[in-house]
Design a protein around this motif. Structure first.
Motif, PDB file in Angstrom:
ATOM      1  N   GLY A   1     -60.469 -20.716 -15.438  1.00 19.92           N
ATOM      2  CA  GLY A   1     -59.969 -22.056 -15.750  1.00 19.92           C
ATOM      3  C   GLY A   1     -58.807 -22.489 -14.890  1.00 19.92           C
ATOM      4  N   ALA A   2     -58.114 -21.542 -14.262  1.00 22.23           N
ATOM      5  CA  ALA A   2     -56.975 -21.880 -13.393  1.00 22.23           C
ATOM      6  C   ALA A   2     -57.419 -22.724 -12.214  1.00 22.23           C
ATOM      7  N   GLN A   3     -58.693 -22.587 -11.811  1.00 21.80           N
ATOM      8  CA  GLN A   3     -59.211 -23.336 -10.651  1.00 21.80           C
ATOM      9  C   GLN A   3     -59.799 -24.696 -11.053  1.00 21.80           C
ATOM     10  N   ALA A   4     -59.887 -24.953 -12.358  1.00 16.53           N
ATOM     11  CA  ALA A   4     -60.575 -26.162 -12.832  1.00 16.53           C
ATOM     12  C   ALA A   4     -59.607 -27.333 -13.009  1.00 16.53           C
ATOM     13  N   THR A   5     -60.102 -28.549 -12.756  1.00 14.43           N
ATOM     14  CA  THR A   5     -59.298 -29.757 -12.994  1.00 14.43           C
ATOM     15  C   THR A   5     -59.362 -30.098 -14.484  1.00 14.43           C
ATOM     16  N   THR A   6     -58.480 -31.007 -14.910  1.00 13.24           N
ATOM     17  CA  THR A   6     -58.463 -31.425 -16.318  1.00 13.24           C
ATOM     18  C   THR A   6     -59.804 -32.038 -16.711  1.00 13.24           C
ATOM     19  N   ASP A   7     -60.374 -32.858 -15.819  1.00 14.26           N
ATOM     20  CA  ASP A   7     -61.668 -33.496 -16.110  1.00 14.26           C
ATOM     21  C   ASP A   7     -62.770 -32.456 -16.300  1.00 14.26           C
ATOM     22  N   MET A   8     -62.748 -31.397 -15.476  1.00 13.76           N
ATOM     23  CA  MET A   8     -63.756 -30.349 -15.584  1.00 13.76           C
ATOM     24  C   MET A   8     -63.631 -29.608 -16.926  1.00 13.76           C
ATOM     25  N   LEU A   9     -62.380 -29.383 -17.362  1.00 12.32           N
ATOM     26  CA  LEU A   9     -62.142 -28.707 -18.635  1.00 12.32           C
ATOM     27  C   LEU A   9     -62.605 -29.578 -19.810  1.00 12.32           C
ATOM     28  N   ILE A  10     -62.306 -30.882 -19.728  1.00 15.80           N
ATOM     29  CA  ILE A  10     -62.720 -31.812 -20.796  1.00 15.80           C
ATOM     30  C   ILE A  10     -64.243 -31.867 -20.890  1.00 15.80           C
ATOM     31  N   GLU A  11     -64.897 -31.937 -19.720  1.00 11.25           N
ATOM     32  CA  GLU A  11     -66.363 -31.997 -19.691  1.00 11.25           C
ATOM     33  C   GLU A  11     -66.972 -30.738 -20.320  1.00 11.25           C
ATOM     34  N   GLU A  12     -66.390 -29.552 -19.980  1.00  6.19           N
ATOM     35  CA  GLU A  12     -66.949 -28.314 -20.520  1.00  6.19           C
ATOM     36  C   GLU A  12     -66.685 -28.203 -22.025  1.00  6.19           C
ATOM     37  N   ALA A  13     -65.501 -28.599 -22.477  1.00  8.98           N
ATOM     38  CA  ALA A  13     -65.191 -28.548 -23.915  1.00  8.98           C
ATOM     39  C   ALA A  13     -66.164 -29.429 -24.700  1.00  8.98           C
ATOM     40  N   THR A  14     -66.477 -30.596 -24.151  1.00 11.04           N
ATOM     41  CA  THR A  14     -67.436 -31.506 -24.799  1.00 11.04           C
ATOM     42  C   THR A  14     -68.823 -30.868 -24.884  1.00 11.04           C
ATOM     43  N   ASP A  15     -69.247 -30.216 -23.782  1.00 15.32           N
ATOM     44  CA  ASP A  15     -70.555 -29.546 -23.765  1.00 15.32           C
ATOM     45  C   ASP A  15     -70.615 -28.409 -24.788  1.00 15.32           C
ATOM     46  N   LEU A  16     -69.522 -27.636 -24.886  1.00 16.20           N
ATOM     47  CA  LEU A  16     -69.486 -26.512 -25.829  1.00 16.20           C
ATOM     48  C   LEU A  16     -69.564 -27.011 -27.277  1.00 16.20           C
TER      49      LEU A  16
ATOM     50  N   HIS B   1     -85.412 -23.290  -8.065  1.00 19.21           N
ATOM     51  CA  HIS B   1     -84.629 -23.397  -9.300  1.00 19.21           C
ATOM     52  C   HIS B   1     -83.151 -23.116  -9.014  1.00 19.21           C
ATOM     53  N   CYS B   2     -82.888 -22.118  -8.166  1.00 23.04           N
ATOM     54  CA  CYS B   2     -81.502 -21.781  -7.791  1.00 23.04           C
ATOM     55  C   CYS B   2     -80.838 -22.947  -7.051  1.00 23.04           C
ATOM     56  N   LYS B   3     -81.582 -23.567  -6.144  1.00 25.64           N
ATOM     57  CA  LYS B   3     -81.027 -24.711  -5.406  1.00 25.64           C
ATOM     58  C   LYS B   3     -80.693 -25.853  -6.353  1.00 25.64           C
ATOM     59  N   HIS B   4     -81.572 -26.059  -7.354  1.00 28.75           N
ATOM     60  CA  HIS B   4     -81.346 -27.123  -8.342  1.00 28.75           C
ATOM     61  C   HIS B   4     -80.094 -26.832  -9.180  1.00 28.75           C
ATOM     62  N   LEU B   5     -79.950 -25.574  -9.628  1.00 32.81           N
ATOM     63  CA  LEU B   5     -78.775 -25.192 -10.425  1.00 32.81           C
ATOM     64  C   LEU B   5     -77.487 -25.316  -9.621  1.00 32.81           C
ATOM     65  N   TYR B   6     -77.574 -24.999  -8.321  1.00 33.89           N
ATOM     66  CA  TYR B   6     -76.384 -24.979  -7.470  1.00 33.89           C
ATOM     67  C   TYR B   6     -75.845 -26.387  -7.177  1.00 33.89           C
ATOM     68  N   GLN B   7     -76.702 -27.385  -7.277  1.00 29.34           N
ATOM     69  CA  GLN B   7     -76.268 -28.769  -6.967  1.00 29.34           C
ATOM     70  C   GLN B   7     -75.006 -29.166  -7.745  1.00 29.34           C
ATOM     71  N   LYS B   8     -74.887 -28.659  -8.972  1.00 21.92           N
ATOM     72  CA  LYS B   8     -73.751 -29.002  -9.830  1.00 21.92           C
ATOM     73  C   LYS B   8     -72.442 -28.400  -9.315  1.00 21.92           C
TER      74      LYS B   8
ATOM     75  N   CYS C   1     -71.747 -16.151  -7.750  1.00 24.03           N
ATOM     76  CA  CYS C   1     -71.589 -16.488  -6.324  1.00 24.03           C
ATOM     77  C   CYS C   1     -70.528 -17.569  -6.122  1.00 24.03           C
ATOM     78  N   VAL C   2     -70.528 -18.572  -6.990  1.00 23.80           N
ATOM     79  CA  VAL C   2     -69.580 -19.687  -6.852  1.00 23.80           C
ATOM     80  C   VAL C   2     -68.165 -19.255  -7.243  1.00 23.80           C
ATOM     81  N   ASP C   3     -68.042 -18.598  -8.404  1.00 20.78           N
ATOM     82  CA  ASP C   3     -66.723 -18.204  -8.901  1.00 20.78           C
ATOM     83  C   ASP C   3     -66.041 -17.177  -8.003  1.00 20.78           C
ATOM     84  N   LYS C   4     -66.833 -16.228  -7.455  1.00 19.43           N
ATOM     85  CA  LYS C   4     -66.245 -15.152  -6.656  1.00 19.43           C
ATOM     86  C   LYS C   4     -66.364 -15.404  -5.156  1.00 19.43           C
TER      87      LYS C   4
END
Length: 520
Positions: A195-210, A262-269, A244-247
C-alpha cells in the motif's frame, strides 16, 4: 528460439497442462520457487464457505464443519473468537493501530465451544490452511478479504498499517487515508506493505471493491441452504501477474496461447505501474525442459542433493519433523590447517541450498538441520546468519533458533499446502511408504514356520504354496528341497505355484484335497 545465455534478473514461467498448472520463478536463470497446482487438489486457502457444523469435540474445544470439499474442515475455539494475533500471522505483518489492542481483547470470552456452535448450525467460515493428507482444512470465522494493498476485516473494527512500511511519513499518510474511509463501525481495514506505493484514489477504489465482495458473500450466504463455496481467492494465473507487477519482475513466459491472452488482458489494469514483458513460448522443446526446470524438479524430490563443493545433503521425513543432514562427501579438505575453513565452506553452501530446497519442496512444520561440526563459535554464527539471510527470501513464515553444541539448528516453516513430494507421489502399495520390504530370506524363514504349523498343528498332508514370481525364483535355490524334506517327515506332500498379483512379501497355502485356502 530462446537465448538461454541471456539471463533475466527475475521471471515467471507458467506451464499449462490439462490437469495441472506449474509456476516457476527463475532468478538469474536458476529455479528460485515452484508451485504445482492441480485441478483435483486446487488450493483453497482464503476461500470463504457457507458451512454446516457436523460434530463438536468438547474435549479439545473444536468442531468439524462440512464445507462441501470432500474432507470436513476443522475449527478451534481460538479461530472463532476475535484474535488479532492470528491476522498478524496470516498476513505476516505487525499492525500499527491507533489504540491499545490489549484493551480491545480484554473483554470476557466464552470458555466452551458449545456456547458458540451447535450441531447442524450454518456458519460462515474461511480456509486458513490447506487440507494435507487425511487432515481436513483449518478454518476460521475471523473472515478477512485481502486485496493488493488492503485487507478488509468484516467482523472486527481494527484499522491500522503494516509496520513493515518503515517510512514514518508514509505510515502517517496511510493512517489518515484509512481513518477517512466511510465504512460500518464494526468493520476494520489494514493497509499492507504494498500500500505504500498506492495513491489515495487506488486505495479508495480497492476498499470499495472489497466492500462489494463482502456484500456479495453475505447475500450468497442468505440465499443458499446448503454447504457451498461463496468466495474464491484469486487463482495462480492472477497471482503470477500481481507478483510480477508488485516485485518488478522482467518477464512472464506462458506456453498456452489461451492463458497468454488471458494474462495480457489481466495485465492491462496494471501496465501503468510496471513495464512487464508477457511472452508466448513457441518452441517445440517443452518450456520446462529448455530452462532446466524439469531437472531441478527431479532433483527436488530426491533424498540426496549434491553440493558444488562435493558435500551433500540428506532430506528425511519422520512423523514429527523433517531432518536435513549435511555431509562432507567427496570434498577436498586440502592442508590440515584448512580443514575447519573447508567444513565452513561446505556448511555455508548447505545453508543456501537448504533454504532453496525448503521452498522448492514446500516442506513445512518442524525442521532440524544437522550441520558438520565446527570448533569455532564464530564459524557457527556465520552458518546461522547465512541460513537466516537465505530464508528471508521465503514467502512462508519461518522461525529459526540458534545452533546447539552439536551443530543442530531447529527451525519451523509455515505449512500452507501439501509438499512437492505429497503432490507428485503416493505411498508405495508394497512398503506403505516405509521404503523397505522384507528380504526373501526373511519370508523364506516365515514360510518354514507356517508350513510346520500346518503339518503338525492342523494335520494337513497335501498343501500347495503360492508365492510371487520373484520370491519363487529365490526359493528355487535350496529352499524348495528343504520344504519337501519337512513335508516328507510328516508323510505329507507340498506343491509350488506362482501368482504375480501377490505382494512380493506375501504367500498363500491351499489344500490340494479340496482347493480351500488354509489360514495359518
Amino acid at each position: 528460439m530462446y537465448d538461454l545465455t541471456k539471463k533475466t534478473m527475475n521471471e515467471i514461467l507458467l506451464n499449462i497442462e490439462s490437469k495441472e498448472t506449474r509456476y516457476a520463478h527463475l532468478h538469474h536463470g536458476q529455479l528460485h520457487d515452484l508451485i504445482v497446482d492441480r485441478k483435483k487438489s486446487r488450493q483453497i486457502t482464503g476461500n470463504i464457505y457457507r458451512g454446516r457444523v457436523t460434530n463438536i469435540l468438547h474435549n479439545i474445544q473444536s468442531a468439524f464443519i462440512d464445507i462441501n470439499e470432500g474432507e470436513n474442515g476443522f475449527i478451534h475455539i481460538s479461530d472463532i473468537l476475535e484474535n488479532t494475533k492470528k491476522f498478524e500471522e496470516m498476513f505476516d505483518m505487525d499492525f500499527d493501530l491507533d489504540y491499545d489492542i490489549s484493551k480491545m481483547d480484554a473483554n470476557p470470552k466464552p470458555k466452551d465451544i458449545s456456547q458458540l456452535l451447535k450441531t447442524d448450525q450454518p456458519v460462515l467460515v474461511q480456509v486458513v490452511k490447506e487440507p494435507i493428507g487425511t487432515k481436513g482444512a483449518r478454518l476460521t470465522s475471523n473472515i478477512s478479504i485481502a486485496g493488493r494493498y488492503l485487507v478488509l476485516l468484516p467482523n472486527n473494527p481494527h484499522r491500522g498499517v503494516s509496520r513493515k512500511i518503515e517510512d514514518k511519513a508514509s505510515r502517517d499518510r496511510l493512517k489518515k487515508v484509512i481513518r477517512s474511509f466511510e465504512m460500518p463501525q464494526d468493520m476494520g481495514l489494514i493497509c499492507r506493505t504494498a500500500g505504500a506505493q498506492a495513491t489515495t484514489d487506488m486505495l479508495i477504489e480497492e476498499a470499495t471493491d472489497l466492500l462489494k465482495t463482502w456484500v456479495s458473500v453475505v447475500d450468497k450466504f442468505h440465499q443458499t441452504s446448503h454447504s457451498q463455496l461463496l468466495f474464491e481467492e484469486s487463482d495462480l494465473i492472477k497471482r503470477a501477474i500481481l507478483t510480477c507487477v508488485d516485485k518488478k519482475f522482467d518477464r512472464l513466459l506462458v506456453d498456452d496461447y489461451t492463458v497468454f491472452q488471458h494474462c495480457k488482458h489481466l495485465y492491462q489494469k496494471y501496465e501503468a505501474e510496471h513495464p512487464l514483458k508477457i511472452e508466448f513460448y513457441r518452441d517445440k522443446v517443452p518450456m520446462f525442459e529448455r530452462f532446466n526446470i524439469e531437472r531441478e524438479i527431479d532433483r527436488a524430490v530426491r533424498r540426496k542433493i549434491w553440493l558444488p563443493s562435493g558435500g551433500y545433503l540428506y532430506f528425511d521425513r519422520t512423523e514429527a519433523m523433517y531432518t536435513v543432514d549435511v555431509n562432507s562427501g567427496r570434498s577436498q579438505s586440502g592442508a590440515t590447517n584448512d580443514v575447519e575453513e573447508s567444513l565452513v565452506r561446505i556448511n555455508l553452501e548447505a545453508a543456501e541450498e537448504i533454504a532453496r530446497q525448503l521452498r522448492l519442496r514446500n516442506i513445512g512444520g518442524l525442521i532440524i538441520c544437522d550441520f558438520i561440526d565446527m570448533r569455532l563459535r564464530k564459524n557457527q554464527r556465520r552458518i546461522l546468519e547465512r541460513l537466516k539471510e537465505a530464508m528471508k527470501e521465503d514467502s512462508a513464515k519461518c522461525t529459526i533458533l540458534g545452533m546447539s553444541e552439536f551443530g543442530l539448528i531447529e527451525m519451523t516453516r509455515q505449512r500452507s499446502r501439501e509438499s512437492l513430494t505429497q503432490t507428485i507421489y503416493t505411498a508405495c502399495p508394497y512398503c506403505s511408504g516405509s521404503g523397505m520390504v522384507k528380504s526373501h530370506e526373511t519370508v523364506s524363514v516365515e514360510i518354514e514356520r507356517s508350513l510346520k504349523k500346518l503339518l503338525l498343528c492342523q494335520n494337513q498332508f497335501a498343501v500347495k504354496l503360492v508365492t510371487h514370481p520373484e520370491l519363487n525364483r529365490y526359493l528355487d535355490g535350496t529352499d524348495k528341497d528343504f520344504y519337501q524334506k519337512i513335508a516328507g517327515k510328516s508323510n505329507a506332500q507340498i506343491e509350488f505355484a506362482v501368482n504375480d498379483n501377490l505382494h512380493i512379501n506375501d504367500y498363500l497355502f491351499y489344500s490340494t484335497i479340496n482347493g480351500q485356502k488354509l489360514e495359518v
